[in-house]
Design a protein around this motif. Structure first.
Motif, PDB file in Angstrom:
ATOM      1  N   TRP B  68       0.841  -1.185   0.000  1.00 18.91           N
ATOM      2  CA  TRP B  68       0.000   0.000   0.000  1.00 18.91           C
ATOM      3  C   TRP B  68       0.878   1.236   0.000  1.00 18.91           C
ATOM      4  O   TRP B  68       1.444   1.611   1.016  1.00 18.91           O
ATOM      5  CB  TRP B  68      -0.899  -0.022   1.236  1.00 18.91           C
ATOM      6  CG  TRP B  68      -1.805   1.166   1.373  1.00 18.91           C
ATOM      7  CD1 TRP B  68      -1.574   2.282   2.119  1.00 18.91           C
ATOM      8  CD2 TRP B  68      -3.067   1.355   0.742  1.00 18.91           C
ATOM      9  NE1 TRP B  68      -2.608   3.159   1.998  1.00 18.91           N
ATOM     10  CE2 TRP B  68      -3.553   2.612   1.153  1.00 18.91           C
ATOM     11  CE3 TRP B  68      -3.836   0.578  -0.148  1.00 18.91           C
ATOM     12  CZ2 TRP B  68      -4.769   3.111   0.719  1.00 18.91           C
ATOM     13  CZ3 TRP B  68      -5.041   1.086  -0.561  1.00 18.91           C
ATOM     14  CH2 TRP B  68      -5.509   2.342  -0.133  1.00 18.91           C
ATOM     15  N   PHE B  69       1.063   1.833  -1.188  1.00 20.73           N
ATOM     16  CA  PHE B  69       1.864   3.049  -1.287  1.00 20.73           C
ATOM     17  C   PHE B  69       1.134   4.046  -2.178  1.00 20.73           C
ATOM     18  O   PHE B  69       1.450   4.169  -3.362  1.00 20.73           O
ATOM     19  CB  PHE B  69       3.260   2.749  -1.871  1.00 20.73           C
ATOM     20  CG  PHE B  69       4.072   1.848  -0.991  1.00 20.73           C
ATOM     21  CD1 PHE B  69       4.713   2.358   0.138  1.00 20.73           C
ATOM     22  CD2 PHE B  69       4.187   0.497  -1.286  1.00 20.73           C
ATOM     23  CE1 PHE B  69       5.453   1.523   0.962  1.00 20.73           C
ATOM     24  CE2 PHE B  69       4.928  -0.336  -0.462  1.00 20.73           C
ATOM     25  CZ  PHE B  69       5.561   0.177   0.659  1.00 20.73           C
ATOM     26  N   PRO B  70       0.152   4.747  -1.631  1.00 19.18           N
ATOM     27  CA  PRO B  70      -0.672   5.636  -2.445  1.00 19.18           C
ATOM     28  C   PRO B  70       0.170   6.658  -3.200  1.00 19.18           C
ATOM     29  O   PRO B  70      -0.157   7.034  -4.319  1.00 19.18           O
ATOM     30  CB  PRO B  70      -1.567   6.339  -1.428  1.00 19.18           C
ATOM     31  CG  PRO B  70      -1.391   5.635  -0.140  1.00 19.18           C
ATOM     32  CD  PRO B  70      -0.206   4.765  -0.226  1.00 19.18           C
ATOM     33  N   ARG B  71       1.273   7.096  -2.582  1.00 19.46           N
ATOM     34  CA  ARG B  71       2.094   8.121  -3.211  1.00 19.46           C
ATOM     35  C   ARG B  71       2.636   7.627  -4.549  1.00 19.46           C
ATOM     36  O   ARG B  71       2.786   8.360  -5.498  1.00 19.46           O
ATOM     37  CB  ARG B  71       3.251   8.484  -2.292  1.00 19.46           C
ATOM     38  CG  ARG B  71       3.926   9.769  -2.667  1.00 19.46           C
ATOM     39  CD  ARG B  71       5.036  10.114  -1.706  1.00 19.46           C
ATOM     40  NE  ARG B  71       4.990   9.296  -0.487  1.00 19.46           N
ATOM     41  CZ  ARG B  71       5.829   9.469   0.518  1.00 19.46           C
ATOM     42  NH1 ARG B  71       6.734  10.411   0.479  1.00 19.46           N
ATOM     43  NH2 ARG B  71       5.759   8.702   1.569  1.00 19.46           N
ATOM     44  N   GLY B 239       2.460   2.356  13.351  1.00 16.88           N
ATOM     45  CA  GLY B 239       3.509   2.792  12.437  1.00 16.88           C
ATOM     46  C   GLY B 239       2.994   2.893  11.017  1.00 16.88           C
ATOM     47  O   GLY B 239       1.800   3.023  10.776  1.00 16.88           O
ATOM     48  N   ALA B 240       3.923   2.881  10.050  1.00 12.72           N
ATOM     49  CA  ALA B 240       3.559   2.843   8.638  1.00 12.72           C
ATOM     50  C   ALA B 240       2.594   3.943   8.241  1.00 12.72           C
ATOM     51  O   ALA B 240       1.584   3.693   7.613  1.00 12.72           O
ATOM     52  CB  ALA B 240       2.963   1.484   8.278  1.00 12.72           C
ATOM     53  N   THR B 241       2.869   5.187   8.639  1.00 11.10           N
ATOM     54  CA  THR B 241       1.975   6.266   8.251  1.00 11.10           C
ATOM     55  C   THR B 241       1.971   6.472   6.741  1.00 11.10           C
ATOM     56  O   THR B 241       0.952   6.812   6.165  1.00 11.10           O
ATOM     57  CB  THR B 241       2.372   7.599   8.919  1.00 11.10           C
ATOM     58  OG1 THR B 241       3.784   7.646   9.003  1.00 11.10           O
ATOM     59  CG2 THR B 241       1.735   7.730  10.260  1.00 11.10           C
ATOM     60  N   GLY B 242       3.097   6.263   6.127  1.00 11.48           N
ATOM     61  CA  GLY B 242       3.176   6.464   4.688  1.00 11.48           C
ATOM     62  C   GLY B 242       2.574   5.307   3.931  1.00 11.48           C
ATOM     63  O   GLY B 242       1.456   5.379   3.426  1.00 11.48           O
ATOM     64  N   GLY B 243       3.262   4.225   3.871  1.00 12.64           N
ATOM     65  CA  GLY B 243       2.762   3.058   3.160  1.00 12.64           C
ATOM     66  C   GLY B 243       3.287   1.827   3.833  1.00 12.64           C
ATOM     67  O   GLY B 243       3.959   1.906   4.857  1.00 12.64           O
ATOM     68  N   SER B 244       2.918   0.690   3.300  1.00 11.04           N
ATOM     69  CA  SER B 244       3.336  -0.531   3.962  1.00 11.04           C
ATOM     70  C   SER B 244       3.458  -1.656   2.952  1.00 11.04           C
ATOM     71  O   SER B 244       2.660  -1.767   2.026  1.00 11.04           O
ATOM     72  CB  SER B 244       2.310  -0.896   5.028  1.00 11.04           C
ATOM     73  OG  SER B 244       2.592  -2.171   5.541  1.00 11.04           O
ATOM     74  N   LEU B 245       4.453  -2.496   3.174  1.00 10.14           N
ATOM     75  CA  LEU B 245       4.558  -3.710   2.376  1.00 10.14           C
ATOM     76  C   LEU B 245       3.535  -4.708   2.887  1.00 10.14           C
ATOM     77  O   LEU B 245       3.102  -4.628   4.042  1.00 10.14           O
ATOM     78  CB  LEU B 245       5.960  -4.306   2.505  1.00 10.14           C
ATOM     79  CG  LEU B 245       7.019  -3.608   1.665  1.00 10.14           C
ATOM     80  CD1 LEU B 245       8.404  -4.111   2.057  1.00 10.14           C
ATOM     81  CD2 LEU B 245       6.768  -3.861   0.175  1.00 10.14           C
ATOM     82  N   THR B 258      -8.189   1.861   8.538  1.00 10.43           N
ATOM     83  CA  THR B 258      -8.438   3.153   9.195  1.00 10.43           C
ATOM     84  C   THR B 258      -7.170   3.993   9.217  1.00 10.43           C
ATOM     85  O   THR B 258      -7.212   5.194   8.958  1.00 10.43           O
ATOM     86  CB  THR B 258      -8.929   2.929  10.638  1.00 10.43           C
ATOM     87  OG1 THR B 258      -8.007   2.055  11.285  1.00 10.43           O
ATOM     88  CG2 THR B 258     -10.312   2.342  10.649  1.00 10.43           C
ATOM     89  N   GLY B 259      -6.037   3.336   9.512  1.00 11.47           N
ATOM     90  CA  GLY B 259      -4.772   4.063   9.549  1.00 11.47           C
ATOM     91  C   GLY B 259      -4.456   4.664   8.192  1.00 11.47           C
ATOM     92  O   GLY B 259      -4.016   5.815   8.076  1.00 11.47           O
ATOM     93  N   ALA B 260      -4.691   3.885   7.148  1.00  8.46           N
ATOM     94  CA  ALA B 260      -4.421   4.362   5.795  1.00  8.46           C
ATOM     95  C   ALA B 260      -5.295   5.569   5.469  1.00  8.46           C
ATOM     96  O   ALA B 260      -4.841   6.554   4.876  1.00  8.46           O
ATOM     97  CB  ALA B 260      -4.683   3.234   4.794  1.00  8.46           C
ATOM     98  N   MET B 261      -6.573   5.491   5.885  1.00  8.06           N
ATOM     99  CA  MET B 261      -7.482   6.604   5.608  1.00  8.06           C
ATOM    100  C   MET B 261      -7.034   7.856   6.337  1.00  8.06           C
ATOM    101  O   MET B 261      -7.039   8.966   5.783  1.00  8.06           O
ATOM    102  CB  MET B 261      -8.912   6.238   6.010  1.00  8.06           C
ATOM    103  CG  MET B 261      -9.565   5.255   5.065  1.00  8.06           C
ATOM    104  SD  MET B 261     -11.210   4.807   5.618  1.00  8.06           S
ATOM    105  CE  MET B 261     -12.089   6.321   5.261  1.00  8.06           C
ATOM    106  N   ALA B 262      -6.634   7.686   7.607  1.00 10.19           N
ATOM    107  CA  ALA B 262      -6.187   8.839   8.386  1.00 10.19           C
ATOM    108  C   ALA B 262      -4.992   9.494   7.710  1.00 10.19           C
ATOM    109  O   ALA B 262      -4.940  10.715   7.533  1.00 10.19           O
ATOM    110  CB  ALA B 262      -5.846   8.406   9.811  1.00 10.19           C
ATOM    111  N   ALA B 263      -4.052   8.649   7.304  1.00  8.27           N
ATOM    112  CA  ALA B 263      -2.847   9.183   6.668  1.00  8.27           C
ATOM    113  C   ALA B 263      -3.195   9.931   5.388  1.00  8.27           C
ATOM    114  O   ALA B 263      -2.656  11.007   5.104  1.00  8.27           O
ATOM    115  CB  ALA B 263      -1.878   8.033   6.379  1.00  8.27           C
ATOM    116  N   LEU B 264      -4.122   9.366   4.619  1.00  8.90           N
ATOM    117  CA  LEU B 264      -4.527  10.010   3.371  1.00  8.90           C
ATOM    118  C   LEU B 264      -5.233  11.334   3.636  1.00  8.90           C
ATOM    119  O   LEU B 264      -4.931  12.350   3.018  1.00  8.90           O
ATOM    120  CB  LEU B 264      -5.482   9.088   2.598  1.00  8.90           C
ATOM    121  CG  LEU B 264      -4.844   7.930   1.834  1.00  8.90           C
ATOM    122  CD1 LEU B 264      -5.923   6.953   1.399  1.00  8.90           C
ATOM    123  CD2 LEU B 264      -4.076   8.459   0.634  1.00  8.90           C
ATOM    124  N   ALA B 265      -6.140  11.323   4.588  1.00  6.34           N
ATOM    125  CA  ALA B 265      -6.993  12.490   4.791  1.00  6.34           C
ATOM    126  C   ALA B 265      -6.229  13.666   5.382  1.00  6.34           C
ATOM    127  O   ALA B 265      -6.443  14.808   4.999  1.00  6.34           O
ATOM    128  CB  ALA B 265      -8.163  12.120   5.699  1.00  6.34           C
TER     129      ALA B 265
END
Ligand SMILES: Nc1ncnc2c1ncn2[C@@H]1O[C@H](COP(=O)(O)OP(=O)(O)O)[C@@H](O)[C@H]1O
Ligand SMILES: [Mg+2]
Lengths: 293, 310
Positions: B68-71, B239-245, B258-265
């Motif tokens: 998961w690496f939206p960037r 952890g993994a605020t940015g992305g994650s393997l 949820t963590g991914a959404m928070a980081a994105l938003a």
């Protein structure tokens, strides 16, 4: 009242070895021949906190008899009944004064385990309370927790037969006990109590939630059960007491010393027949003739 | 019609003004009810619309690869789904035994005085802000529990600590629902068991617990929904605020939905301008919504099935 010599604790003690504790044999041998009482209640008072609900009850319950406790609502019949299997232990505030001897053993002696008492003194409650389990599991619950090793199917059939319910439920033992009618539920509760092969069965107004036909069933059943068990029944129905019981204890409630609550007292304890035809106390006479007020 | 009867009819007609008022009140309440339905429906529709656009833009195949690496435009749903499952699983491993145990104790064993003392404590735990628990999770739970007993060489942020933190968070919820269910079992059933010579333990295990099973299952499932939806503890401790393997290793950092959404938003991932990254927010939100909805439906089913049996 003859004071019975308290015997040393036998099978009621917590230290009893369950493996060798065969229910039927555990009953004292001499009871079958002697006149000795199953319960000997001596000057019993029961308190809920500071409130004395019942005072100075003295009576004896004899073997293979039906003893009825009658009297107006709130006079402490249930309270007294629940002393016989130490059910009042579940009420934090409850305590007793006086003695109850069970086959000569002081029931409230500190070494006596209430759980052992309740395996010998079963109870049927005012409102039918089958477990939310199958009919079969309702009956097998007691024997199972007591470590019964024999054929459960036979035991269940025997208990249901004795409770005059077998024919009605034999084809649907897997169905919920709650799916039965009120009268059937109460007979299921009786079967459940019988299944642990108790010595005594306590019944607290077992018919008060039932219609007359179901009541008739249960009353007939009690006459059969009398051959094997000692029965103590609470009822506020005098006709029922007159129909089914051998001995009757009549309670009433009197204003207590502090004049704020009513305390139950035992007015008279006698053979049922004499009680209803020739009572020795005026209060009894008024009650049984319906002039109570 | 006689005069007297005419007068009676007039009385029986009552007051038209009052009837009108009744209609208006009814209309207001209908409007309020309708509004909440409309709002909910709008949210769901918006979710669906954006999510569909998102999937259309990146292609279904791209939802299943490499982390998961939206960037970098890598949206592997499995990564954050597994992260959520790990955190929720660990959370429930903590919360189910603790919560149900507490419920059994409070309902069956505690004397009234002790219960009066303990219930508020449970409510205090329930009232701890989840961000505080998040700090607690990485600063204490991780070194003292996860690193010491479970991992040995855990990273500073990891899914394990987040899971235990979430477990602590939902324990009071599970305990409170389960306790209500067990206390609702009528006293007469317990007395029936005691009257047959049952001890407290068999009464609790064989009578009270089965009789309350639907409520107990509901307690666990509600706890699970809450664990899945928990954000703050995970954002802080996972952890993994940015992305994650893609990884199910609870000793390592990981990302939940949820963590991914928070980081994105909040733009912690610096993707504010990226359209598909922004839309992925809706997609993940939809998946989260469906997951929780599914659990609620399931719990309803279980409750009904168990009830029918008895
Ligand atoms: N658990 C209890 N705590 C306090 N008082 C009780 C309790 N149970 C019964 N009592 C009181 O004891 C008295 C006798 O009640 P009970 O034995 O139920 O009478 P009966 O069965 O003859 O109607 C009543 O005044 C009742 O309010
Ligand atoms: Mg009563």
């Amino acid at each position: 009242m003859k004071r019975v010599q308290a015997k040393p604790l036998g099978t009621l003690s917590r230290r009893t070895n369950r493996a060798t504790d065969e229910k039927v044999e555990s009953r004292p041998q001499e009871q079958k021949t002697s006149e000795e009482a199953v319960f000997d209640v001596q000057d019993l008072s029961v308190f809920y906190g500071d409130f004395r609900a019942v005072r100075n009850v003295t009576l004896a319950v004899s073997q293979r008899n039906i003893t009825a406790l009658i009297g107006p609502s709130g006079c402490g019949k249930t309270t007294v009944l629940r002393c016989f299997n130490r059910m009042n232990d579940l009420v934090d505030t409850a305590r007793i004064e006086g003695n109850i001897l069970y086959h000569g053993v002081d029931l409230y002696e500190s070494r006596v385990d209430p759980v052992e008492v309740r395996r010998r003194v079963g109870m049927v409650f005012q409102k039918p309370n089958p477990f939310p389990k199958s009919i079969y599991d309702n009956v097998s619950f007691g024997p199972k927790i007591a470590g019964f090793k024999g054929s459960m199917d036979d035991l269940v059939e025997e208990a249901l037969t004795k409770a005059a319910l077998w024919d009605e439920v034999k084809s649907r033992l897997k169905e919920s006990g709650m799916s039965l009618s009120g009268g059937q539920q109460q007979r299921l509760c009786i079967a459940r109590a019988i299944a642990v092969q108790p010595d005594v069965i306590l019944m607290d107004e077992p018919c008060s939630a039932l219609d007359p036909i179901a009541t008739g069933h249960i009353e007939d059943l009690m006459q059969d059960l009398k051959n094997d068990y000692t029965i103590i029944i609470v009822t506020h129905n005098m006709q029922q007491a007159a129909r089914v019981s051998d001995m009757t204890a009549f309670f009433t409630a009197e204003v207590n010393e502090k004049q704020d609550r009513r305390t139950g007292v035992l007015v008279e304890f006698d053979h049922t027949e004499r009680m209803f035809t020739n009572p020795s106390d005026e209060r009894t006479e008024n009650y049984v003739t319906g002039r109570f007020g | 019609m006689s005069n007297a009867a005419g007068g009676l009819l007039l009385e029986l007609e009552g007051s038209p003004a009052r009837r009108r008022k009744e209609r208006i009140v009814r209309g207001i309440f209908f409007a309020l009810a309708a509004m909440s339905v409309v709002i909910s429906a709008t949210i769901v529709l918006a979710l669906i619309q954006e999510a569909v656009q998102f999937v259309g833009a990146i292609g279904v195949g791209d939802l299943w690869q490499r982390g998961w690496f939206p960037r970098r435009g890598i949206f592997d749903v499995r990564t954050i789904l597994v992260g959520t499952l790990v955190v929720t699983g660990i959370g429930m491993l903590v919360a189910a035994p603790l919560g149900l145990g507490a419920a059994v104790y409070l309902s069956e064993y505690a004397r009234p005085r002790i219960r009066k003392l303990l219930k508020p404590i449970l409510e205090i735990i329930a009232g701890i802000p989840s961000i505080v628990l998040g700090v607690f999770a990485f600063s204490w739970i991780n070194p003292q529990i996860v690193d010491r007993f479970l991992c040995g060489d855990a990273s500073f942020f990891n899914l394990g600590a987040a899971g235990v933190g979430v477990g602590v968070l939902v324990t009071p919820l599970v305990a409170s629902i389960a306790e209500d269910a067990m206390r609702a079992v009528p006293m007469s059933l317990r007395e029936g068991a005691y009257g047959l010579g049952a001890r407290k333990r068999s009464t609790t295990v064989k009578i009270v617990f089965p009789a309350a099973i639907s409520g107990i299952v509901a307690a666990v499932i509600v706890g699970m929904s809450r664990a899945i939806g928990e954000t703050m503890v995970v954002a802080l401790a996972g952890g993994a605020t940015g992305g994650s393997l893609f990884s199910a290793d609870y000793c390592q950092p990981g990302q939940t939905m949820t963590g991914a959404m928070a980081a994105l938003a909040i733009g912690g991932d610096q993707v504010k301008g990226d359209v598909s990254a922004f839309q992925s927010l809706y997609f993940v939100g939809l998946v989260l919504f469906l997951l929780t909805l599914g659990l609620n439906v399931l719990s309803g089913r279980i409750v009904r099935r168990v009830r029918k049996k008895y």
